[in-house]
Design a protein around this motif. Structure first.
Motif, PDB file in Angstrom:
ATOM      1  N   SER A 199     -24.307 -30.874 -58.633  1.00 42.04           N
ATOM      2  CA  SER A 199     -23.219 -30.834 -57.666  1.00 42.04           C
ATOM      3  C   SER A 199     -23.546 -29.995 -56.436  1.00 42.04           C
ATOM      4  O   SER A 199     -23.231 -30.391 -55.311  1.00 42.04           O
ATOM      5  N   ASP A 203     -19.829 -34.474 -67.547  1.00 46.07           N
ATOM      6  CA  ASP A 203     -19.185 -33.168 -67.589  1.00 46.07           C
ATOM      7  C   ASP A 203     -18.067 -33.083 -68.624  1.00 46.07           C
ATOM      8  O   ASP A 203     -17.295 -32.132 -68.629  1.00 46.07           O
ATOM      9  N   GLY A 239     -21.931 -32.243 -62.563  1.00 46.81           N
ATOM     10  CA  GLY A 239     -21.898 -30.787 -62.489  1.00 46.81           C
ATOM     11  C   GLY A 239     -23.249 -30.146 -62.256  1.00 46.81           C
ATOM     12  O   GLY A 239     -23.395 -29.225 -61.448  1.00 46.81           O
ATOM     13  N   THR A 285      -8.685 -32.792 -64.365  1.00 44.39           N
ATOM     14  CA  THR A 285     -10.059 -32.374 -64.081  1.00 44.39           C
ATOM     15  C   THR A 285     -10.688 -33.275 -63.023  1.00 44.39           C
ATOM     16  O   THR A 285     -11.480 -32.815 -62.202  1.00 44.39           O
ATOM     17  N   THR A 293     -12.008 -31.820 -59.362  1.00 45.85           N
ATOM     18  CA  THR A 293     -13.360 -32.042 -58.866  1.00 45.85           C
ATOM     19  C   THR A 293     -13.323 -32.622 -57.466  1.00 45.85           C
ATOM     20  O   THR A 293     -14.044 -32.162 -56.568  1.00 45.85           O
ATOM     21  N   HIS A 324     -18.319 -38.314 -63.890  1.00 49.09           N
ATOM     22  CA  HIS A 324     -17.473 -37.445 -64.710  1.00 49.09           C
ATOM     23  C   HIS A 324     -17.884 -37.442 -66.178  1.00 49.09           C
ATOM     24  O   HIS A 324     -17.653 -36.463 -66.889  1.00 49.09           O
ATOM     25  N   THR A 356     -15.220 -34.555 -69.004  1.00 58.34           N
ATOM     26  CA  THR A 356     -13.872 -34.464 -68.453  1.00 58.34           C
ATOM     27  C   THR A 356     -13.113 -35.733 -68.820  1.00 58.34           C
ATOM     28  O   THR A 356     -13.539 -36.828 -68.488  1.00 58.34           O
ATOM     29  N   TYR A 392     -18.809 -39.897 -58.408  1.00 64.13           N
ATOM     30  CA  TYR A 392     -19.036 -38.735 -59.276  1.00 64.13           C
ATOM     31  C   TYR A 392     -19.128 -39.140 -60.749  1.00 64.13           C
ATOM     32  O   TYR A 392     -18.275 -39.845 -61.270  1.00 64.13           O
TER      33      TYR A 392
END
Length: 201
Positions: free
Chosen positions: A78, A104, A75, A111, A115, A101, A106, A99
């Protein structure tokens, strides 16, 4: 390349880009690396977009189309990496996005899906799930500014999240965790056993 303190050099100037290439090429040659994974984090600025794109293309020109270009955004980075990915994708120079995750907090499929869809919409040009990798983490070592390990997931949550994503996007490239020899080893390699089996199912 990078990490939490890896953006001291924004790669905004040609001189900085030349120094980077001259420094990294001997390592690629000596160890036989097959690609580069961008993970500049702290103080990432717009200037690093052009630098990362230019260096990526230069390395692909030097080593050929099989040289992989990937990145590990989250995030906080990003915005920069979506632009890097968009530019590289437009010329066929992006291999995949992995990514993070776990940065963040999640812990469910919805979620993860949201994304990916956000990135897919931004990058455009047929950016499909076969170029997307899900980053998850059990722990126990993680950055925890609140004093609690809020960024770690249970193994069952990781499996459920991956399966939920794969049900919508069956061609998802894969999944990874932050540290197999450290965090996963401490738990008896449960990431490899549980999530690995889900990927292979």
């Amino acid at each position: 390349v990078g990490g939490a303190g890896g953006a001291g050099n924004t790669l905004a100037t040609l001189a900085a880009q030349n120094r980077f290439v001259a420094t990294i090429v001997p390592y690629i040659d000596f160890y036989g690396f097959q690609g580069i994974d961008w993970d500049l984090e702290a103080s990432v600025s717009g200037g690093s977009v052009d630098g990362q794109v230019s260096i990526s293309r230069r390395l692909r020109q030097l080593y050929g189309p099989d040289f992989m270009i990937s990145m590990a955004p989250y995030g906080g980075t990003s915005a920069v990496y979506k632009e890097v990915a968009k530019q590289l994708w437009s010329t066929g120079d992006l291999t995949y996005v992995g990514y993070q995750h776990y940065n963040d907090v999640t812990q469910n499929a919805s979620t993860l899906i949201a994304t990916y869809q956000e990135w897919q919409s931004y990058i455009g040009g047929g950016f499909d799930p076969s170029h997307w990798v899900l980053g998850m983490w059990y722990g126990p070592w993680d950055w925890h500014p609140t004093g609690t390990f809020v960024y770690t997931w249970s193994y069952s949550a990781m499996v459920a999240s991956f399966n939920g994503f794969k049900a919508v996007y069956p061609t998802v490239r894969g999944v990874y965790t932050w540290g197999i020899p450290s965090t996963d080893a401490s738990g008896g390699y449960q990431f490899g056993i549980t999530v690995g089996n889900a990927v292979l199912a």
